[in-house]
Enzyme design. Sequence first.
Site, PDB file in Angstrom:
ATOM      1  N   ARG A 181       0.835  -1.219   0.000  1.00 36.67           N
ATOM      2  CA  ARG A 181       0.000   0.000   0.000  1.00 36.67           C
ATOM      3  C   ARG A 181       0.868   1.267   0.000  1.00 36.67           C
ATOM      4  O   ARG A 181       0.526   2.267   0.621  1.00 36.67           O
ATOM      5  CB  ARG A 181      -0.967   0.026   1.199  1.00 36.67           C
ATOM      6  CG  ARG A 181      -1.925  -1.129   1.239  1.00 36.67           C
ATOM      7  CD  ARG A 181      -2.930  -1.129   0.084  1.00 36.67           C
ATOM      8  NE  ARG A 181      -3.732  -2.347   0.112  1.00 36.67           N
ATOM      9  CZ  ARG A 181      -3.475  -3.445  -0.617  1.00 36.67           C
ATOM     10  NH1 ARG A 181      -2.432  -3.468  -1.458  1.00 36.67           N
ATOM     11  NH2 ARG A 181      -4.238  -4.508  -0.531  1.00 36.67           N
ATOM     12  N   SER A 231     -11.348  -1.270   3.309  1.00 33.22           N
ATOM     13  CA  SER A 231     -10.690  -1.713   4.545  1.00 33.22           C
ATOM     14  C   SER A 231     -10.170  -0.486   5.282  1.00 33.22           C
ATOM     15  O   SER A 231      -9.392   0.287   4.723  1.00 33.22           O
ATOM     16  CB  SER A 231      -9.505  -2.622   4.234  1.00 33.22           C
ATOM     17  OG  SER A 231      -9.960  -3.756   3.560  1.00 33.22           O
ATOM     18  N   GLU A 301      -5.483   2.383   6.881  1.00 34.27           N
ATOM     19  CA  GLU A 301      -5.152   2.373   5.450  1.00 34.27           C
ATOM     20  C   GLU A 301      -5.828   3.594   4.798  1.00 34.27           C
ATOM     21  O   GLU A 301      -5.319   4.179   3.853  1.00 34.27           O
ATOM     22  CB  GLU A 301      -5.678   1.078   4.814  1.00 34.27           C
ATOM     23  CG  GLU A 301      -5.441   1.007   3.320  1.00 34.27           C
ATOM     24  CD  GLU A 301      -5.696  -0.377   2.743  1.00 34.27           C
ATOM     25  OE1 GLU A 301      -5.375  -1.393   3.408  1.00 34.27           O
ATOM     26  OE2 GLU A 301      -6.227  -0.443   1.615  1.00 34.27           O
TER      27      GLU A 301
HETATM   28  C1  LIG Z   1     -15.988  -1.108  -1.133  1.00 35.73           C
HETATM   29  C2  LIG Z   1     -14.506  -0.861  -1.260  1.00 35.73           C
HETATM   30  C3  LIG Z   1     -13.642  -1.921  -1.517  1.00 35.73           C
HETATM   31  C4  LIG Z   1     -12.264  -1.700  -1.628  1.00 35.73           C
HETATM   32  N1  LIG Z   1     -11.455  -2.764  -1.871  1.00 35.73           N
HETATM   33  C5  LIG Z   1     -10.117  -2.558  -1.988  1.00 35.73           C
HETATM   34  C6  LIG Z   1      -9.228  -3.660  -2.264  1.00 35.73           C
HETATM   35  O1  LIG Z   1      -9.632  -4.805  -2.434  1.00 35.73           O
HETATM   36  N2  LIG Z   1      -7.902  -3.394  -2.349  1.00 35.73           N
HETATM   37  C7  LIG Z   1      -7.395  -2.133  -2.185  1.00 35.73           C
HETATM   38  O2  LIG Z   1      -6.171  -1.950  -2.293  1.00 35.73           O
HETATM   39  N3  LIG Z   1      -8.208  -1.086  -1.931  1.00 35.73           N
HETATM   40  C8  LIG Z   1      -9.552  -1.260  -1.832  1.00 35.73           C
HETATM   41  N4  LIG Z   1     -10.378  -0.196  -1.579  1.00 35.73           N
HETATM   42  C9  LIG Z   1      -9.785   1.148  -1.366  1.00 35.73           C
HETATM   43  C10 LIG Z   1      -9.664   2.011  -2.641  1.00 35.73           C
HETATM   44  O3  LIG Z   1     -10.669   1.668  -3.581  1.00 35.73           O
HETATM   45  C11 LIG Z   1      -8.286   1.890  -3.280  1.00 35.73           C
HETATM   46  O4  LIG Z   1      -7.266   2.312  -2.410  1.00 35.73           O
HETATM   47  C12 LIG Z   1      -8.205   2.725  -4.578  1.00 35.73           C
HETATM   48  O5  LIG Z   1      -7.034   2.408  -5.259  1.00 35.73           O
HETATM   49  C13 LIG Z   1      -8.241   4.231  -4.311  1.00 35.73           C
HETATM   50  O6  LIG Z   1      -8.414   4.880  -5.539  1.00 35.73           O
HETATM   51  P1  LIG Z   1      -9.175   6.279  -5.636  1.00 35.73           P
HETATM   52  O7  LIG Z   1      -9.112   6.720  -7.055  1.00 35.73           O
HETATM   53  O8  LIG Z   1     -10.519   6.187  -5.043  1.00 35.73           O
HETATM   54  O9  LIG Z   1      -8.221   7.168  -4.754  1.00 35.73           O
HETATM   55  P2  LIG Z   1      -8.632   8.261  -3.657  1.00 35.73           P
HETATM   56  O10 LIG Z   1      -9.336   7.601  -2.535  1.00 35.73           O
HETATM   57  O11 LIG Z   1      -9.301   9.404  -4.319  1.00 35.73           O
HETATM   58  O12 LIG Z   1      -7.192   8.703  -3.181  1.00 35.73           O
HETATM   59  C14 LIG Z   1      -6.386   7.810  -2.462  1.00 35.73           C
HETATM   60  C15 LIG Z   1      -4.993   8.441  -2.326  1.00 35.73           C
HETATM   61  O13 LIG Z   1      -4.410   8.524  -3.632  1.00 35.73           O
HETATM   62  C16 LIG Z   1      -4.068   9.881  -3.955  1.00 35.73           C
HETATM   63  N5  LIG Z   1      -4.359  10.044  -5.382  1.00 35.73           N
HETATM   64  C17 LIG Z   1      -5.500   9.698  -6.032  1.00 35.73           C
HETATM   65  N6  LIG Z   1      -5.387   9.939  -7.346  1.00 35.73           N
HETATM   66  C18 LIG Z   1      -4.136  10.457  -7.528  1.00 35.73           C
HETATM   67  C19 LIG Z   1      -3.433  10.938  -8.674  1.00 35.73           C
HETATM   68  N7  LIG Z   1      -3.959  10.904  -9.904  1.00 35.73           N
HETATM   69  N8  LIG Z   1      -2.177  11.434  -8.483  1.00 35.73           N
HETATM   70  C20 LIG Z   1      -1.605  11.464  -7.247  1.00 35.73           C
HETATM   71  N9  LIG Z   1      -2.248  11.037  -6.131  1.00 35.73           N
HETATM   72  C21 LIG Z   1      -3.491  10.532  -6.278  1.00 35.73           C
HETATM   73  C22 LIG Z   1      -4.947  10.741  -3.060  1.00 35.73           C
HETATM   74  O14 LIG Z   1      -4.341  11.994  -2.803  1.00 35.73           O
HETATM   75  C23 LIG Z   1      -5.066   9.874  -1.814  1.00 35.73           C
HETATM   76  O15 LIG Z   1      -3.958  10.074  -0.952  1.00 35.73           O
HETATM   77  C24 LIG Z   1     -11.750  -0.387  -1.465  1.00 35.73           C
HETATM   78  C25 LIG Z   1     -12.626   0.689  -1.231  1.00 35.73           C
HETATM   79  C26 LIG Z   1     -13.987   0.455  -1.128  1.00 35.73           C
HETATM   80  C27 LIG Z   1     -14.914   1.619  -0.873  1.00 35.73           C
END
Ligand SMILES: Cc1cc2nc3c(=O)[nH]c(=O)nc-3n(C[C@H](O)[C@H](O)[C@H](O)COP(=O)(O)OP(=O)(O)OC[C@H]3O[C@@H](n4cnc5c(N)ncnc54)[C@H](O)[C@@H]3O)c2cc1C
Length: 308
Positions: A181, A231, A301
């Site tokens: 992560r 998570s 996380e």
């Molecule tokens: C129901 C559910 C299930 C999930 N299952 C998993 C799983 O199985 N495995 C897992 O790893 N995660 C899981 N997640 C968590 C999440 O979906 C992941 O971490 C995902 O990769 C986050 O992507 P996001 O675009 O939503 O990022 P955001 O939540 O918008 O941002 C997360 C971080 O990334 C940074 N960020 C986002 N985009 C950029 C960019 N373009 N440039 C620089 N920084 C950036 C943000 O500043 C922040 O610090 C889950 C979440 C939910 C709600």
Amino acid sequence: MTTNNKQDDVLLKFQSVIPEGRLLVNEPLSRHTTFKIGGPADYLILPAAIDEISKVMVIAKEYKIPVTILGNGSNILVLDKGIRGLVIKFGSDMSDIKHSGARICAGAGAMLADVSSYAAKHGLGGMEFAIGIPGSIGGAVFMNAGAYSGEMCQVVHAVSGVCADGDVKRFAQPDISFGYRHSAFQDNHCVICEVELELTQQEQPMIEQKMNEYTVKRETKQPLEMPSAGSTFKRPPGHFAGTLIEEAGLKGLAVGGAQVSKKHAGFIINAGSATAQDVLELIKEVQRRVYEHSGVMLQPEVRTYGQE
Ligand SMILES: Cc1cc2nc3c(=O)[nH]c(=O)nc-3n(C[C@H](O)[C@H](O)[C@H](O)COP(=O)(O)OP(=O)(O)OC[C@H]3O[C@@H](n4cnc5c(N)ncnc54)[C@H](O)[C@@H]3O)c2cc1C
């Protein structure tokens, strides 16, 4: 310059780069997070090109405006007073997906489910694990998101990003320092704009079968019907956070509208009108009680942004 003059100036500068409709002022971030929690952003920009991001980064630097990046908001908790300064939110305006041979190139706003489905359609394997992760590919690289033994670091070939001075830089895989992560973008604060994946040619039905299996597993085990950020805690070495929380008897524990999911103890859900403060207090209480019960200190996380 007075604060109000500075704010007007900054707004005019942003307006000179970003057209109306893609520049929002005082935008509630509860609309942009899967937790459906979060106060307003002073300025929220929905970029449509790398060039726009370079220009707004230069303006932000000139006026010393803090910059926060948002993908699909599925791994963040935005605090109740919101985020000061500029939020750059990646979405459908930067979500093109194309491929050449086994290499896919996707805009940072492309959703993982769309990239996985695109890969499957073109007989490219390696992204099956990501089918149910509700994030953008930019957020997934930043987090090195993973599931079912797959992780972004296994498929990322290179990333193009914009750094704080507005320069565009290409990061090859070894420069990204992936860990559990973790990626270099958590330290270098560059904006991920485009992601290149190196996949492998595979039979489409095999890829789709795996994706279906993962989808069924998720639907059975996770509280997908409720707002959450996935998570809440990282997996502690040698343990599963959800199991530790369940063993401490905390399923269903609530603070205000925030609750430890009864379906999967690893998730804190917004059971209705939860504030960020509720979630923070519940996180602390879970940490305290799990530590008392097992001696393990859980680490979040979910990433927290903004002001309480
Ligand atoms: C129901 C559910 C299930 C999930 N299952 C998993 C799983 O199985 N495995 C897992 O790893 N995660 C899981 N997640 C968590 C999440 O979906 C992941 O971490 C995902 O990769 C986050 O992507 P996001 O675009 O939503 O990022 P955001 O939540 O918008 O941002 C997360 C971080 O990334 C940074 N960020 C986002 N985009 C950029 C960019 N373009 N440039 C620089 N920084 C950036 C943000 O500043 C922040 O610090 C889950 C979440 C939910 C709600």
